[in-house]
Motif scaffolding. Structure first.
Motif, mmCIF file in Angstrom:
data_model
loop_
_atom_site.group_PDB
_atom_site.id
_atom_site.type_symbol
_atom_site.label_atom_id
_atom_site.label_comp_id
_atom_site.label_asym_id
_atom_site.label_seq_id
_atom_site.Cartn_x
_atom_site.Cartn_y
_atom_site.Cartn_z
ATOM 1 N N ALA A 160 4.011 26.728 9.203
ATOM 2 C CA ALA A 160 3.294 27.709 7.525
ATOM 3 C C ALA A 160 2.762 27.739 7.252
ATOM 4 O O ALA A 160 1.319 26.961 7.314
ATOM 5 C CB ALA A 160 4.333 27.327 6.321
ATOM 6 N N LYS B 91 3.133 32.270 12.186
ATOM 7 C CA LYS B 91 1.794 32.571 11.434
ATOM 8 C C LYS B 91 2.164 33.772 11.190
ATOM 9 O O LYS B 91 2.264 34.999 10.235
ATOM 10 C CB LYS B 91 0.923 33.076 11.651
ATOM 11 C CG LYS B 91 -0.229 33.200 11.098
ATOM 12 C CD LYS B 91 -1.583 32.816 11.733
ATOM 13 C CE LYS B 91 -2.815 33.043 10.907
ATOM 14 N NZ LYS B 91 -4.354 32.105 11.965
ATOM 15 N N TRP C 113 5.055 35.585 8.269
ATOM 16 C CA TRP C 113 4.959 34.485 7.413
ATOM 17 C C TRP C 113 3.390 35.469 6.659
ATOM 18 O O TRP C 113 4.139 36.064 5.035
ATOM 19 C CB TRP C 113 3.797 33.694 7.210
ATOM 20 C CG TRP C 113 3.103 33.028 5.800
ATOM 21 C CD1 TRP C 113 1.901 33.135 5.391
ATOM 22 C CD2 TRP C 113 3.975 31.750 5.423
ATOM 23 N NE1 TRP C 113 2.006 32.607 4.163
ATOM 24 C CE2 TRP C 113 3.356 32.174 3.942
ATOM 25 C CE3 TRP C 113 5.045 30.736 5.496
ATOM 26 C CZ2 TRP C 113 3.574 30.951 2.759
ATOM 27 C CZ3 TRP C 113 5.535 30.142 4.442
ATOM 28 C CH2 TRP C 113 4.605 29.797 3.036
ATOM 29 N N ASN D 272 5.881 38.913 5.411
ATOM 30 C CA ASN D 272 6.689 38.301 4.543
ATOM 31 C C ASN D 272 5.616 38.552 3.415
ATOM 32 O O ASN D 272 6.085 39.169 2.212
ATOM 33 C CB ASN D 272 7.193 37.139 4.387
ATOM 34 C CG ASN D 272 8.189 36.635 3.525
ATOM 35 O OD1 ASN D 272 8.512 37.321 3.245
ATOM 36 N ND2 ASN D 272 7.697 35.812 2.585
#
Length: 332
Positions: free
Chosen positions: A90, A125, A128, A131
């Motif tokens: 994350a 990455k 993420w 998102n």
């Protein structure tokens, strides 16, 4: 038909019961390297401030190089910072831990992923970021149309809001982004294959050792307490055997658990044996000498407060009532 329905509901309830007793795999870790070096862990000192909901872990490793001058990558295995997470990368991982080498604190830029995992990290990455971009656009959509998200997750539309238009735009955004931030099972499997089997550390930082040089590495982080579903119990686990890859044995290992907002009377299980308890200071401690740790040496402390017991017993009674109603329907 009733029998088939009963069998289906029984299987569902059984599945949930099995989940109830399966603990969330939260565990604390020490340091490791994938390099074959003659660097010994002379001592490992683990101080844990254990709270009901979380643990603050501070590890101090005294390392000595018995070989030639060497540059190597030191790291630690995967750790879950959230309950029921996938245990993957994350973007905010690096903010969850602090690393010092000889009292020099490393910057986030000093902490990398192993070269062999860089391509996987890039995918995580990117997903993420996609998102986050999707969430920003959704928030902007709601704000510009006077839509409020309530605490329970539902949406509140003003009288002037064209909710059909909002929902249509939201659906279009979801269709556009959903495939971009979903993580495939194959990617997770590959990540687990390379990290959870200890082939490569999760994050790494470079440390140089001169011949016969002694260096001190400190790692500090905070983890949620391990927890069984429906609060049957909580636990703290420290993976001591991750240090077995260093040169020879570990000279001395001291692991101290200091209980803060609950007491020793809440203990359910403590392992391995050989620990001492200080009731006055509410601590449990292991002092180990010249140890080549295996899984049986991993530290495990299980506890359940009176509040946890009430929640679990309430959930258990509810499940029993469900099963009783199910049995009654079958008889009818």
């Amino acid at each position: 038909m009733k029998f088939k329905l009963l069998m289906f509901l029984s299987i569902v309830l059984m599945a949930f019961t099995m989940v109830d007793i399966a603990p969330n795999p939260i565990s604390a870790n020490g340091i490791l390297t994938k390099s074959d070096v003659k660097i010994r862990m002379e001592s490992e000192n683990v101080q844990v401030e254990l709270y009901k909901e979380h643990a603050i872990v501070e590890c101090t490793f005294e390392m000595v190089n018995y070989g030639d001058h060497t540059d190597l990558e030191v790291g630690f295995p995967v750790m879950d910072f959230h309950h029921w997470s996938l245990g993957t990368y994350a973007v905010d991982d690096k903010s969850k831990f602090k690393i010092e080498v000889d009292d020099f604190e490393l910057e986030e830029s000093d902490i990398k992923v192993p070269e062999e995992l860089d391509s996987i990290y890039s995918v995580f990455k990117n997903k993420w970021m996609m998102n986050n971009e999707y969430n920003r656009k959704i928030d902007s959509l709601y704000k510009s149309n006077n839509v409020k998200k309530l605490k329970n997750g539902t949406l509140s539309y003003s009288k002037k809001t064209d909710y059909k238009k909002v929902n249509k735009t939201r659906d279009a955004l979801y269709n556009k982004y959903s495939s971009s931030f979903s993580i495939s099972g194959d990617l997770i499997s590959k990540f687990e294959e390379l990290t959870k089997e200890k082939k490569y550390p999760w994050y790494v930082w470079k440390v140089t050792f001169k011949e016969n040089e002694k260096r001190t590495i400190k790692v500090k982080y905070q983890l949620p307490s391990g927890i069984a579903y429906r609060n049957q119990y909580r636990y703290f686990k420290y993976i001591l055997h991750s240090g077995a890859g260093w040169y020879k044995d570990i000279g001395k290992a001291t692991i101290t658990l200091h209980l803060n907002d609950f007491s020793l009377s809440d203990s359910k299980e403590i392992s391995p044996e050989g620990y001492t308890i200080d009731k006055a200071n509410n601590t449990i401690e292991w002092n180990l000498l010249n140890i080549e740790p295996t899984e049986k040496d991993d530290i495990y402390f299980q506890y359940a407060t009176s509040e946890d017991k009430k929640i679990y017993n309430k959930a258990t009674r509810k499940r029993r009532r469900q099963l009783k109603r199910l049995s009654k329907r079958n008889k009818n």
